[in-house]
Design an enzyme around this catalytic site. Structure first.
Site, PDB file in Angstrom:
ATOM      1  N   GLY A  57       0.820  -1.203   0.000  1.00 52.48           N
ATOM      2  CA  GLY A  57       0.000   0.000   0.000  1.00 52.48           C
ATOM      3  C   GLY A  57       0.848   1.244   0.000  1.00 52.48           C
ATOM      4  N   ASP A 178     -11.850  10.415   8.846  1.00 49.64           N
ATOM      5  CA  ASP A 178     -11.461  10.006   7.496  1.00 49.64           C
ATOM      6  C   ASP A 178     -12.020   8.629   7.151  1.00 49.64           C
ATOM      7  OD1 ASP A 178     -10.304  10.539   5.051  1.00 49.64           O
ATOM      8  OD2 ASP A 178      -8.311   9.846   5.624  1.00 49.64           O
TER       9      ASP A 178
END
Length: 373
Positions: A57, A178
């Site tokens: 990632g 978020d």
């Protein structure tokens, strides 16, 4: 060159004057819940020198690597690079540790430990076999999994439970700030784990928090937060509503094509709802293999969560009860959703409507566990 830092203000240490030596801590077993301070050498060996082949990632401040500890544990190692002038990266590092070391829930990611080396900070988590919901549901074709209705339902409920825990059970309450598909990780059984608490904020005395620095990800931002900086638990509720619509539809929050330009999922859902064609939002990949009543209920909950007026949105605990059909939604009124307009030409406090357009100039914080390009 390695060095020791005093992190007693964020690490769970017995003394406020404790000094943590990152080179003298030993890793602990996979099932040991104790927070571990790893050495840089341990993490370098675990990730094969942070090799590209172990990269799983990429985020705003570095990458995430798959690692194999000496005791056999499989972990995800997030590397954060600190910007010395702004101290960005450091703030996220401290926020993540101070939040997650005190939280335990099936639907929250587990933080195993950390490491400090020069200007780099490392966070170590349990490895999630299916990466993120963004990859599984919305990513490239080769990374997608054909999620059936039951899987989508359980993922939605799991995220709702995790957020309800943060909002209602934890004292003081925590706002994630978020919530998005790339911050929902999935283990081998597709159990969702809310991750990336670098932007999270504590709400003390159950009051709102006013911020002059709006952070988050475009498309998931609640209008009142984007325009006034007013942060409440309803900010997360809005983001969850957007996420729920993504899960049911299999569509991204903002799409673009040359013929029609930008498409906004929240707007599309609202228009279908008003036209009595709400089931047209359901992902076509499901065919007819889903319970229509449940699908209608989930979409309606999503629309309730993205209503423009924050006080009309349900609390997460109530949204969870609606999703599990523990609350009768017959006759529930849904008002117009809100979207974020172009922030280049807006003053704080200006009204927003679902016809407003998004702008790309707002700060976005990419998920550190989203796919690398």
């Amino acid at each position: 060159m390695k060095f020791c830092c005093c992190f007693s203000y964020c690490f769970p240490q017995p003394s406020e004057t404790s000094i943590i030596d990152v080179n003298k801590q030993e890793p602990q077993g996979e099932n040991d819940e104790n927070f571990t301070v790893f050495s840089y050498r341990e993490l370098r060996l675990a990730t094969r020198g942070f090799s590209a082949s172990n990269k799983i990632g990429k985020g705003a401040f570095g990458c995430v690597y798959k690692g194999f500890l000496a005791n056999g544990s499989v972990v995800a190692v997030k590397m954060l690079s600190v910007e010395l002038e702004s101290m960005r990266g450091e703030r996220e590092f401290v926020s993540e540790i101070s939040t997650l070391t005190n939280l335990k829930h099936e639907n929250l990611v587990t933080l195993k430990g950390c490491c400090v080396d020069g200007t780099k900070r490392f966070l170590v988590y349990n490895y999630m076999e299916n990466n993120s919901l963004a990859q599984v549901l919305l990513g490239r074709e080769q990374n997608r999994i054909k999620l059936g209705w039951e899987a989508r339902q359980e993922i939605s409920l799991g995220v709702a439970r995790g957020l309800a825990y943060l909002h209602d059970e934890v004292r003081p309450h925590i706002v994630h700030r978020d919530i998005k598909a790339s911050n929902i990780l999935l283990n081998q059984n597709l159990v969702p784990k809310v991750s990336d608490f670098g932007l999270s904020r504590v709400l003390r005395n159950d009051v709102s928090h006013i911020s002059t620095h709006v952070a988050g990800t475009l498309g998931y931002l609640a209008p009142e937060y984007a325009f006034s900086g007013r942060l409440t638990r309803k900010t997360d509720v809005y983001s969850f509503g957007v996420l729920l619509l993504e899960i049911i539809s299999g569509q991204t929050v903002v799409d673009f094509d040359l013929e029609h330009g930008e498409h906004y999922l929240v707007q599309k859902a609202w228009e279908l709802y008003r036209a009595n064609r709400i089931l047209h939002l359901v992902d076509p990949i499901l065919g007819m293999n889903y319970p229509k009543e449940d699908a209608v209920r989930f979409i309606k909950v999503g629309l309730l969560c993205v209503q423009e007026t924050a006080r009309f949105r349900p609390e997460m605990s109530m949204a969870l009860k609606m999703l599990t059909n523990d609350v009768d939604m017959e006759g529930v009124q849904i008002s117009q959703p809100g979207l974020v307009v172009d922030l280049m030409n807006i003053k704080l406090g200006q009204k927003t409507t679902f016809r407003s357009l998004y702008s790309s100039n707002l700060e976005s914080t990419p998920s550190p566990l989203s796919s690398c390009s």
